[in-house]
Design a protein around this motif. Structure first.
Motif, short mmCIF file in Angstrom:
data_model
loop_
_atom_site.label_atom_id
_atom_site.label_comp_id
_atom_site.label_asym_id
_atom_site.label_seq_id
_atom_site.Cartn_x
_atom_site.Cartn_y
_atom_site.Cartn_z
N LEU A 152 1.74 6.64 -6.83
CA LEU A 152 0.67 7.56 -7.23
C LEU A 152 1.11 9.01 -7.01
N ARG A 153 1.71 9.28 -5.87
CA ARG A 153 2.16 10.65 -5.57
C ARG A 153 3.18 11.11 -6.61
N VAL B 23 0.83 -1.20 0.00
CA VAL B 23 0.00 0.00 0.00
C VAL B 23 0.87 1.25 0.00
N GLU B 24 1.93 1.23 0.79
CA GLU B 24 2.82 2.39 0.86
C GLU B 24 3.52 2.61 -0.48
N ARG C 273 1.00 4.06 -2.93
CA ARG C 273 0.72 5.48 -2.67
C ARG C 273 1.89 6.34 -3.12
N ASN D 297 -7.09 14.82 -1.76
CA ASN D 297 -6.78 14.00 -0.58
C ASN D 297 -5.27 13.91 -0.36
N GLU D 298 -4.52 13.87 -1.45
CA GLU D 298 -3.06 13.70 -1.37
C GLU D 298 -2.35 14.99 -0.99
N THR E 130 -9.04 12.55 -5.33
CA THR E 130 -7.80 11.85 -4.97
C THR E 130 -6.65 12.83 -4.88
#
Length: 206
Positions: free
Chosen positions: A15-16, A8-9, A12, A53-54, A50
Motif C-alpha cells: 500500500l505504501r 499484514v506487513e 502495508r 495515517n501512513e 489512510t
C-alpha cells in the motif's frame, strides 16, 4: 501468528508503495502546490484518512516520495561502484549514471526543468537533507570500504554528493563532463600531493 503478521506487513508495504507511486505521478504534473492527499487516496482507491495515517501530512509524504525516488537510483549507483576498477573510476561512473538516470526519471526531470514540479526544487537544495543524508551514507560506506585509511570519509562523501547534486540541478555540460569535475575534486581529497624530496643543503665552502 507470524504468518499473519508477515502478510499484514507485506500488505502495508505494498500500500505504501502504491501511495508513493501515485503521489510521484501527481507531483510530476502538478508540483507541490497541486498535490492533494485526496487525489493520492483516490488514485489508489483508499480513504484520504489512510494516506494521513501512513504519512502524517503532505510535507512528510513529499519527503517520502523524494527518498523513494532516490532509492530507485541506488542499485545502479552500487553497481557502478562495484564494477569499477578503482575508487575514482567508481565515482565517475556513479556520478554519470546518476545524472543520466535523473534525466530519464519523470519526477526528477520535472523538478529540474521548467515544469509545474519546479516548486519541488527545494527537495534537492534547501530542504534536501533527507536525500543528501541518504546519498552521503551510501558514498561514505563505499569510501570506508575502499579506503580504510582515508582521514575524513564523511567529509569527502558529502562533498562528492553536493557536487553531483549541483551539476544535476544546474548542468553546465554533459554527464561525463560533470563526472570529470566531481572526480577532479574527489581525487584531490583522497590522493594527497606527492612531496618532492628535500634537496641536500650545500655545505659552505671553507
Amino acid at each position: 501468528m507470524s504468518h499473519v503478521t508477515s502478510y499484514v506487513e507485506r500488505a502495508r508495504a505494498s500500500l505504501r508503495e502504491q501511495l508513493l507511486d501515485a503521489a510521484a505521478g501527481i507531483l510530476t504534473h502538478s508540483g507541490y502546490a497541486g498535490l492533494r492527499m485526496a487525489d493520492v487516496a483516490s488514485a489508489v482507491g483508499v480513504s484520504r484518512q489512510t494516506v494521513y495515517n501512513e504519512f502524517g501530512n503532505k510535507s512528510a509524504l513529499v519527503q517520502a516520495v523524494a527518498l523513494h525516488t532516490f532509492a530507485e537510483f541506488t542499485d545502479g549507483i552500487r553497481r557502478c561502484l562495484d564494477d569499477a576498477d578503482g575508487v575514482l573510476a567508481g565515482v565517475h561512473a556513479a556520478t554519470r549514471h546518476t545524472i543520466e538516470h535523473a534525466g530519464r526519471n519523470p519526477l526528477v526531470a520535472a523538478i529540474t526543468g521548467a515544469q509545474p514540479a519546479e516548486d519541488l526544487l527545494p527537495l534537492l537544495t534547501t530542504r534536501g537533507q533527507p536525500v543528501l543524508g541518504a546519498a552521503t551514507d551510501l558514498a561514505e560506506s563505499y569510501l570506508r570500504e575502499q579506503l580504510p585509511d582515508l582521514a575524513d570519509p564523511r567529509f569527502v562523501a558529502e562533498t562528492m554528493v553536493r557536487l553531483a547534486l549541483s551539476h544535476l540541478v544546474l548542468p553546465t555540460g554533459s554527464a561525463t563532463e560533470a563526472a570529470d569535475r566531481v572526480c577532479a575534486v574527489v581525487g584531490a581529497l583522497i590522493e594527497p600531493p606527492i612531496k618532492s624530496p628535500k634537496k641536500p643543503v650545500a655545505e659552505d665552502a671553507t
